[in-house]
Design a protein around this motif. Structure first.
Motif, mmCIF file in Angstrom:
data_model
loop_
_atom_site.group_PDB
_atom_site.id
_atom_site.type_symbol
_atom_site.label_atom_id
_atom_site.label_comp_id
_atom_site.label_asym_id
_atom_site.label_seq_id
_atom_site.Cartn_x
_atom_site.Cartn_y
_atom_site.Cartn_z
ATOM 1 N N LEU A 99 0.848 -1.222 0.027
ATOM 2 C CA LEU A 99 -0.023 -0.130 0.034
ATOM 3 C C LEU A 99 0.835 1.294 0.007
ATOM 4 C CD1 LEU A 99 -2.922 0.869 0.283
ATOM 5 C CD2 LEU A 99 -2.499 0.792 2.788
ATOM 6 N N GLU A 100 0.587 2.151 -0.791
ATOM 7 C CA GLU A 100 1.236 3.574 -0.844
ATOM 8 C C GLU A 100 0.311 4.520 -0.704
ATOM 9 O OE1 GLU A 100 2.755 5.834 -4.409
ATOM 10 O OE2 GLU A 100 4.226 4.551 -4.181
ATOM 11 N N VAL A 101 0.449 5.369 0.167
ATOM 12 C CA VAL A 101 -0.535 6.751 0.620
ATOM 13 C C VAL A 101 0.324 7.721 0.523
ATOM 14 C CG1 VAL A 101 -1.954 7.283 2.184
ATOM 15 C CG2 VAL A 101 -1.931 5.017 1.825
ATOM 16 N N THR B 36 4.693 10.704 2.145
ATOM 17 C CA THR B 36 4.156 9.257 1.541
ATOM 18 C C THR B 36 4.519 8.313 2.842
ATOM 19 O OG1 THR B 36 4.674 10.280 -0.570
ATOM 20 C CG2 THR B 36 4.720 7.772 -0.115
ATOM 21 N N VAL B 37 3.528 7.326 2.779
ATOM 22 C CA VAL B 37 3.983 6.282 3.631
ATOM 23 C C VAL B 37 3.677 4.881 3.073
ATOM 24 C CG1 VAL B 37 1.640 6.389 4.473
ATOM 25 C CG2 VAL B 37 3.552 5.331 5.778
ATOM 26 N N TYR B 38 4.607 3.757 3.169
ATOM 27 C CA TYR B 38 4.259 2.641 2.842
ATOM 28 C C TYR B 38 3.787 1.680 3.814
ATOM 29 C CZ TYR B 38 6.872 4.989 -0.959
ATOM 30 O OH TYR B 38 7.298 6.100 -1.910
ATOM 31 N N LYS C 17 1.271 -9.821 9.605
ATOM 32 C CA LYS C 17 2.400 -9.001 9.985
ATOM 33 C C LYS C 17 2.284 -7.587 9.238
ATOM 34 C CE LYS C 17 5.964 -12.116 11.751
ATOM 35 N NZ LYS C 17 7.466 -12.441 11.283
ATOM 36 N N THR C 18 2.387 -6.602 9.745
ATOM 37 C CA THR C 18 2.113 -5.397 9.024
ATOM 38 C C THR C 18 3.233 -4.726 9.403
ATOM 39 O OG1 THR C 18 -0.282 -5.182 9.451
ATOM 40 C CG2 THR C 18 0.839 -3.212 9.045
ATOM 41 N N HIS C 19 4.099 -3.643 8.330
ATOM 42 C CA HIS C 19 5.163 -3.066 8.595
ATOM 43 C C HIS C 19 4.798 -1.597 7.930
ATOM 44 C CE1 HIS C 19 9.120 -1.799 9.184
ATOM 45 N NE2 HIS C 19 9.336 -1.407 7.937
ATOM 46 N N ILE C 20 4.986 -0.531 8.582
ATOM 47 C CA ILE C 20 4.613 0.736 8.065
ATOM 48 C C ILE C 20 5.948 1.568 8.135
ATOM 49 C CG2 ILE C 20 3.275 2.777 8.604
ATOM 50 C CD1 ILE C 20 1.452 0.985 10.333
ATOM 51 N N GLN C 21 6.150 2.185 6.983
ATOM 52 C CA GLN C 21 7.656 3.082 6.880
ATOM 53 C C GLN C 21 7.089 4.052 5.834
ATOM 54 O OE1 GLN C 21 10.677 0.906 5.608
ATOM 55 N NE2 GLN C 21 12.111 2.627 5.664
ATOM 56 N N GLY C 22 7.757 5.367 6.214
ATOM 57 C CA GLY C 22 7.697 6.632 5.618
ATOM 58 C C GLY C 22 7.221 7.853 6.466
ATOM 59 N N GLN C 23 6.468 8.835 5.875
ATOM 60 C CA GLN C 23 6.394 9.995 6.577
ATOM 61 C C GLN C 23 4.902 10.323 6.704
ATOM 62 O OE1 GLN C 23 8.041 13.386 4.721
ATOM 63 N NE2 GLN C 23 8.001 14.670 6.705
ATOM 64 N N VAL C 24 4.287 10.541 7.563
ATOM 65 C CA VAL C 24 2.990 11.122 7.931
ATOM 66 C C VAL C 24 2.816 12.320 8.522
ATOM 67 C CG1 VAL C 24 2.071 8.795 8.003
ATOM 68 C CG2 VAL C 24 2.660 9.944 10.130
ATOM 69 N N PRO C 25 1.649 13.075 8.373
ATOM 70 C CA PRO C 25 1.393 14.566 8.963
ATOM 71 C C PRO C 25 1.205 14.244 10.391
ATOM 72 C CG PRO C 25 -0.087 13.940 7.098
ATOM 73 C CD PRO C 25 0.619 12.776 7.232
ATOM 74 N N PHE C 26 1.852 15.422 11.075
ATOM 75 C CA PHE C 26 1.407 15.350 12.349
ATOM 76 C C PHE C 26 -0.152 15.969 12.767
ATOM 77 C CE2 PHE C 26 1.089 18.040 16.465
ATOM 78 C CZ PHE C 26 1.454 17.351 17.420
ATOM 79 N N SER D 78 -6.813 15.487 2.414
ATOM 80 C CA SER D 78 -6.902 14.025 1.446
ATOM 81 C C SER D 78 -5.461 13.503 1.360
ATOM 82 C CB SER D 78 -7.367 14.608 0.019
ATOM 83 O OG SER D 78 -6.636 15.256 -0.463
ATOM 84 N N TYR D 79 -5.730 12.238 0.862
ATOM 85 C CA TYR D 79 -4.700 11.462 0.279
ATOM 86 C C TYR D 79 -4.965 10.601 -0.651
ATOM 87 C CZ TYR D 79 -6.724 7.775 3.500
ATOM 88 O OH TYR D 79 -7.669 6.873 4.082
ATOM 89 N N ARG D 80 -3.890 10.240 -1.650
ATOM 90 C CA ARG D 80 -4.049 9.154 -2.575
ATOM 91 C C ARG D 80 -3.463 7.975 -2.221
ATOM 92 N NH1 ARG D 80 0.250 9.956 -6.631
ATOM 93 N NH2 ARG D 80 1.222 9.275 -4.773
ATOM 94 N N LEU D 81 -4.195 6.813 -2.656
ATOM 95 C CA LEU D 81 -3.528 5.489 -2.125
ATOM 96 C C LEU D 81 -3.711 4.669 -3.343
ATOM 97 C CD1 LEU D 81 -6.267 3.089 -1.905
ATOM 98 C CD2 LEU D 81 -6.723 4.757 -0.146
ATOM 99 N N ARG D 82 -2.633 3.859 -3.394
ATOM 100 C CA ARG D 82 -2.510 2.938 -4.244
ATOM 101 C C ARG D 82 -2.213 1.439 -3.624
ATOM 102 N NH1 ARG D 82 1.537 6.124 -6.913
ATOM 103 N NH2 ARG D 82 0.865 7.236 -8.870
#
Length: 1336
Positions: free
Chosen positions: A501-503, A511-513, A530-539, A582-586
């Motif tokens: 998932l890319e958001v 962008t977070v993966y 199992k879930t792994h989250i990596q990237g940047q998200v707004p505060f 908003s965000y865009r997701l793939r």
């Protein structure tokens, strides 16, 4: 849309930007008028066939200006708007607002009104591309075109400089009918070769202000605080993207709805993105949109209705409203994307990215091996049956069960899911790591409800993940309630799959993966994930809640992958204020499917309810969704079915299928995998990159990544790799086990991993473990008439008997100040004044009134000489021991030595000029003591001309034996040239010495001031100006009439300038700021600006004051002057006048810092690329650094610790450096993530070094050793100088032309002061009623 299609074809041929043919036709062949060449020209008003609407107002004429602007009224002088930020004082459409210049055949500016069908059709095509719903049928009746073709930036040219070859080309089209007006900005490929221009009044101060792109209504009595405006770009980063990106689907094309007969208070930007087919191969997977820079008004609606044409479709994301106000009214500046990389037909439609660089015929599917049910029936679930096919087997769940046959679950049952979540996130600017926190999901299959709970995610990450509903949305798709003929995710993938998932969040482009790997069913049919989250998200602040509306999502299926992309909105609510983001997701779900199973090509997931909340008491992040899945409606059919969508692609798991144009696609292995896309193998990071984990940890490879698992008794630290003891380490600073010196000499600072650091307290020196007392008395910090007492860690000064004061300043007990002679008798000089030392110190003889006696004799040597009133020896009056003493008159009748006479007595080491000629040069003086215009060196034969200051005139030197140069009269002018005279001379040189009748040249009076009445060449236009030459609003007259202008400045009683002591400051703390030819006074009430009490402290006609600092010991201000190339000072006592202390060897002195303890000053010179120091009287001058400097600007000193700090805003490698005040231990403190560090300040109380950066727009601080760097404010305008006081920062700003206050704790803008006289503000300093740091 044929025109846009043609442009798209041209863009494809050109690469990924708008080619020159993409501009609408222009030039003389199309009947365009050409704007007069020049620096600040404007067209006559162009009458329009029918009125257009702009900001709800009707306009019947348009004016085109040199500086990249169009207006509905004539322009003021460029100094009133060209360097300022939005809003402007008058209506503006600005495709590239900057100080442009077309003089000397540097480009053309064309404009015309047009109603030709081809132009209207092209304009309509662009508008409909940007507003496919709201303007789908819009056809303009008229258009106005303005084209800036190969125009340059304004330059101050000289004999040694050539015009820059960087030229810009851009176009604006205003298309309208009786109801609506649209503006189109077009930027062809290579059209923007420069992004900003230098202010004219910057002199040697090297600054470049980025251009502004956008719109301004020009409303309000005070446009700086009121008025609608819309900013598309005002930073270099945003300007660079104008050519590459778009809001209309064509790179370099930007469309805006700017006027309507219906209510339209703001500018609406278009909302269609750049098609990804236009992106280069290496960037086809992701777009980076131009930020919409604006000021957000809380609670505003972003979409305006249009009654005649139905509701307007919102832009993607929702277009920001044009704003009223500025940071001082509490609003905050944000950025919004107008260009998501995949286009959605609705709020939650499917976005498809295409790639034209791949041939789909390369790969074909083939089964890995032939399987039979007899041999491999064990692959199926116990609740499934096996079927043989020609190429293998498939498993199918039995009745009352559902799944993919390998895993089957009972229909309608409640299911549970367990898992672990790990992550490495950047929340805003804060890094957060977590590992193996618990995830639990509860599924009610009978009605499609999915509840997800994640516990243990640390803050601020837990709250920041609230909008990331797709984490729980996986289960909504997996276990959705099935409509007849449809299958949910579990029926297709079973319990073994990988979701990638890319958001991408807007407006910040974070962008977070997310990778979620299902590993089968465990006991009791619990699915393991199992879930792994990596990237940047707004505060997200603590006080907000997140609301997500119901949505629908399309999924595309193949035998081994499921794909979906969408654009989703969410609402942040805080009290009564809401903000829609908003965000865009793939998403790509890879699985091992049966090739013989017939899957639906598309299905639609409908989520009727969606909730996200964070329980702060239990520290649990929760998602809840209710969903059902059904067939996709017919209108969702795509004309061309891409293999990524119909399942005919050959991408293997866990690869992503990336669709291209038509049936083209590419296969990309997911992160952490390697391969060609057909086959992807997991990268074993533990083998390929050993040493990733701590020695006390084991590296575990996981699909697509790796984990570090600590040995028993240890746990992972925040970095995810280091192991620390499980038992909480004791704090050595608290339990006393630290190695630091005793607490009265040092302090213990907790460090990472339980390792403390030691630091000596002020007043002690050492490494923190061993601290010795600093003997401040050895530094002579007390007054000469005081006794210094050194104490452990401090010192004190006490005036000697008969004197009064605080020890730093002592006066005689009778409250009368000592005369210079009396002072010198008490504190004799080391040697008598004059060139020849005579042994021990000389004690002068004073008369009854304390004045120097005219005759002075040295007691032990017998030398005698005459002195003037200042005690200075009269040249030629000295007599030898035993001879008759000279006859000396009264001191008042004796004139002091002129500079020439002084130099004859004390010759320079080498003659003035660039080439030394051997031994010393003794200048020739005339009868009045002035330098003779012609100077010759006796022994070498060189001759040269000098100015009134005795400085060699460049180019005048002649060799020995040649004819000496002809030198003119060097009689000094009465005063330096004024601003009016300098501006006039600059324009005359720019016009080649003889301006045309239509070119403006300012008129100056005999005293150098602007004449009250100014007229523009032979145009007949005239207006009144104030003291600074700024046009007084409302006074401009038409040709044939002359406005009655009154002088705005009363003639000074004494030339050349008014006395500088007219406004002595009051007591208390106040700010002093430099503003061109004056130093301003701005008092503080606590930390609030007392704007009504502000005034001019010092008027310095002909100067440009840049750096400024204050000596608290002597209550004296010091400043640098880049116009006069000097450093001067003035006491704050009433009646004091300026005194120049450095008047040679400077080119562009800028930053200045005063060390009140060492009685020294430090300055930067960006012309010489030097940092120098001297005593406060200008003596003992020496260079500290003259290497590895490019553009040194700000400088600050820590007198107590003896450290010096400075900035170098070299654009290629900006940095902040430090050394001791003596130039030792030079090192770089900061050189990453900085741009143009203009301002620098050291806070003596918090011991923090802070800087204001005009490139990154950041205000940041760090400890003096470079550690502890943190952000205070990330949205400054264009700061120049900064000072710290109490809990606030105060900085000058070149966009606002004012002083801005920033709270240290919150980073918020709390106040601002905008002087009535508008011009750039330079340095700023704070004046305390005491000396900070004098006593420790």
């Amino acid at each position: 849309m044929r025109a846009v299609a043609a442009v798209l074809a041209a863009v494809l041929a050109a690469g990924a930007a708008l080619p020159r043919p993409g501009l609408l036709p222009h030039g003389p062949a199309r009947g365009d008028a050409r704007l007069r060449p020049g620096d600040d020209e404007s067209s006559p008003g162009v009458p329009l066939r029918r009125a257009l609407r702009l900001y709800g107002r009707a306009a019947r004429r348009l004016y085109v200006g040199t500086n990249g602007v169009i207006s509905t009224q004539d322009f003021p002088r460029e100094t009133q708007y060209v360097d300022d930020d939005f809003p402007t004082d008058f209506p503006v459409i600005a495709p590239f607002l900057a100080d442009l210049d077309t003089s000397g055949d540097r480009g053309n500016i064309y404009y015309r009104h047009d109603a030709s069908p081809d132009v209207l059709a092209r304009a309509a095509g662009y508008i409909q591309a940007g507003f496919p719903h709201a303007a789908g049928s819009f056809v303009p009746t008229d258009a106005f075109l303005a084209t800036w073709e190969d125009v340059g930036a304004y330059q101050e040219l000289s004999r040694d400089t050539e015009p820059s070859k960087k030229l810009n080309t851009f176009q604006v089209v205003i298309a309208y009918d009786d109801e609506d007006t649209y503006a189109i900005f077009l930027y062809p490929e290579g059209g923007l070769q420069f992004l900003g221009t230098r202010p004219k009044e910057s002199y040697n101060v090297q600054l470049e202000l980025p251009a502004r792109v956008g719109f301004s209504q020009g409303d309000g009595d005070d446009p700086k605080r009121d008025g609608l405006f819309h900013s598309l770009a005002s930073s270099e980063q945003a300007l660079r993207r104008l050519e590459r990106e778009s809001n209309a689907g064509v790179p370099g094309v930007w469309v805006f709805h700017v006027g309507s007969t219906s209510p339209l208070e703001h500018v609406e930007p278009g909302g269609r993105p750049v098609p990804s087919t236009l992106q280069s191969p290496q960037h086809h997977a992701r777009a980076n949109p131009v930020a919409m820079e604006h000021l957000a008004r809380p609670g505003s609606e972003a979409v305006a209705p249009h009654p005649e044409r139905g509701p307007r479709a919102p832009a993607l994301p929702v277009a920001p409203e044009l704003e009223r106000g500025h940071p001082d009214d509490g609003s905050t500046q944000q950025s919004y994307s107008v260009n998501p990389s995949s286009y959605s037909s609705g709020h939650h439609g499917v976005g498809v990215e295409e790639d034209v660089h791949f041939n789909p015929d390369v790969f074909t599917y083939s089964a890995a091996s032939k399987e039979t049910c007899a041999r491999h029936h064990g692959h199926c679930s116990q609740h499934a049956f096996c079927t043989d096919y020609a190429t293998g087997i498939c498993c199918h769940c039995r009745a009352t069960y559902y799944g993919n046959g390998r895993q089957c679950l009972p229909e309608g049952a409640v299911h549970r899911l367990n898992g672990k979540v790990s992550g490495s996130l950047t929340v805003g600017r804060t890094p957060v790591r977590f590992q193996d926190v618990d995830l639990h999901a509860y599924i009610v299959g009978s009605d499609g409800r999915a509840y997800t709970a994640i516990s243990g995610v640390p803050q601020p990450a837990a709250r920041a993940l609230l909008p990331l509903l797709p984490i729980g949305g996986l289960f909504a798709w997996l276990f959705a309630l099935e409509e007849p003929g449809s299958e949910n995710g579990f029926s297709i993938t079973g319990a073994e799959f990988t979701q990638s998932l890319e958001v991408t969040f807007y407006p910040g482009d974070e962008t977070v993966y997310v990778t979620q790997t299902a590993e089968g069913l465990g006991p009791d049919n619990y699915l393991s994930l199992k879930t792994h989250i990596q990237g940047q998200v707004p505060f997200l602040p603590d006080n907000v809640t997140v609301h997500i509306a119901p949505y629908k999502e399309l999924y595309h299926y193949s035998s081994s992958a499921v794909m979906s992309s969408a654009h989703r909105e969410y609402v942040l609510a805080a009290g009564t204020a809401n903000q829609t983001l908003s965000y865009r997701l793939r998403q790509n779900i890879s699985f091992a499917g049966c090739p013989h199973t017939r899957l639906p090509a598309r299905q639609r997931l409908s989520v009727a309810r969606a909730f996200a909340l964070y329980d702060g008491h239990e520290h649990v992040l929760r998602y809840a969704l209710a969903s059902r899945i059904g067939p996709a409606p017919d209108h969702a059919e795509n004309p061309t079915v891409n293999p990524c969508h119909d399942g005919t692609h050959a991408c293997g798991a866990p690869a992503r299928c990336q669709p291209g144009p038509g049936r083209d696609y590419t296969c990309e292995c997911a992160a952490g995998y390697r391969g060609d896309g057909r086959r992807c193998q997991d990268v074993d990071e533990c083998v390929e990159a050993p040493g990733q984990c701590d020695p006390f940890a084991v590296c575990l490879n996981v699909p697509g990544s790796y984990l570090c698992e600590c040995h028993g008794g240890y746990r992972l630290a925040e970095d995810g790799r280091t192991c620390v003891p499980v038992a909480p380490a004791t704090d050595p600073c608290e339990d006393g086990s630290h190695p630091c010196a005793p607490g009265d000499r040092a302090r213990c600072l907790p460090g990472a991993g339980g390792r403390p650091t030691c630091e000596c307290l002020p007043g002690y020196a050492g490494d923190g473990i061993h601290c010795s007392d600093v003997d401040e008395c050895a530094e002579n910090l007390c007054h000469p008439a005081a006794t210094c007492y050194n104490t452990p860690g401090s010192f004190s000064c006490q005036c000697q008997p008969g004197y009064e004061g605080d020890g730093f300043q002592c006066t005689h007990g009778n409250t009368q100040r000592l005369t210079p002679c009396q002072h010198e008798r008490l504190y004799p000089r080391e040697v008598p004044p004059g060139p020849s030392p005579v042994g021990d110190g000389h004690v002068p003889q004073c008369d009854e009134e304390g004045r120097y006696r005219p005759l002075q004799c040295h007691g032990s040597s017998g030398y005698c000489w005459c002195v003037d009133a200042a005690g200075q020896e009269i040249a030629g009056s000295r007599t030898a021991p035993g001879s008759t003493p000279p006859r000396c008159g009264s001191p008042e009748s004796i004139q002091q030595l002129t500079p020439c006479e002084h130099e004859r007595l004390y010759p320079r080491e080498v003659p003035p000029g660039p080439s030394p000629v051997g031994d010393r040069h003794v200048p020739q003086c005339d009868e009045e003591g002035r330098y003779r215009p012609l100077q010759c060196h006796g022994s070498s034969g060189y001759c040269w001309c000098v100015d009134a200051a005795g400085q060699e005139i460049a180019g005048s030197r002649t060799a020995p034996g040649s004819t000496p140069p002809r030198c003119g009269n060097t009689e000094p002018t009465e005063r330096p040239r004024s601003m009016c005279e300098r501006w006039r001379q600059s324009l005359l040189e720019h016009y080649g010495g003889s301006p045309r009748p239509d070119q403006y040249v300012p008129q100056c009076d005999a005293g150098g001031d602007f004449t009250p009445l100014q007229c523009h060449g032979d145009s007949g236009y005239c207006w009144c100006v104030d003291q600074s030459g700024r046009e007084i609003q409302g006074t401009r007259s038409e040709p044939g009439t002359t406005p009655p202008c009154l002088p705005s400045v009363a003639p000074p009683s004494v030339r050349p300038s008014p006395r500088p002591d007219v406004s002595p400051p009051a007591t208390g703390t106040f700010l002093l700021y430099a503003q061109g030819q004056q130093i301003g006074y701005l008092p503080l009430n606590g930390t609030r600006l007392q704007k009504e009490e502000a005034k001019t402290l010092l008027s310095l006609h002909g100067s440009i004051v840049v750096g400024i600092d204050y000596d608290c010991r002597e209550r004296t201000i010091y400043w640098t002057d880049v116009a006069g190339r000097t450093i001067s000072r003035a006491s704050l006592e009433a009646g004091a006048e300026p005194e120049t202390v450095i008047n040679s060897g400077l080119i562009s002195p800028e930053g200045l810092a005063v060390d009140h303890l060492r009685r020294a000053m430090f300055w930067t010179d960006s012309g010489l690329d030097k940092i120098e120091r001297a005593r406060l009287d200008g003596s003992e001058r020496r260079v500290l650094f003259d290497t590895e400097l490019v553009n040194p600007r700000a400088i600050a000193v820590d007198p107590v610790r003896g450290n010096l700090y400075w900035t170098d805003w070299n654009r290629e490698a900006p940095k902040i450096e430090t050394s001791t005040v003596n130039g030792a231990n030079r090192r770089v403190l900061v050189n990453k993530d900085i741009g143009l560090p203009n301002g620098l300040t050291f806070d003596p109380f918090s011991k923090l070094l802070c800087w204001a950066d005009a490139g990154t727009k950041h205000l940041e601080c760090t400890f003096p050793d470079g550690t502890g760097r943190h952000l205070i404010q990330n949205n400054l305008n264009y700061p120049f100088s900064i000072i710290s006081y109490a809990n606030h920062f105060y900085h000058t700003d070149w966009r606002r032309d004012g002083v801005i206050a920033v709270d240290k704790e919150t980073g918020s803008f709390t106040d601002e002061y905008l002087p009535e006289q508008r011009s750039h503000l330079y340095g700023i300093t704070a004046v305390y009623p005491y000396c900070p740091g004098a006593r420790k």
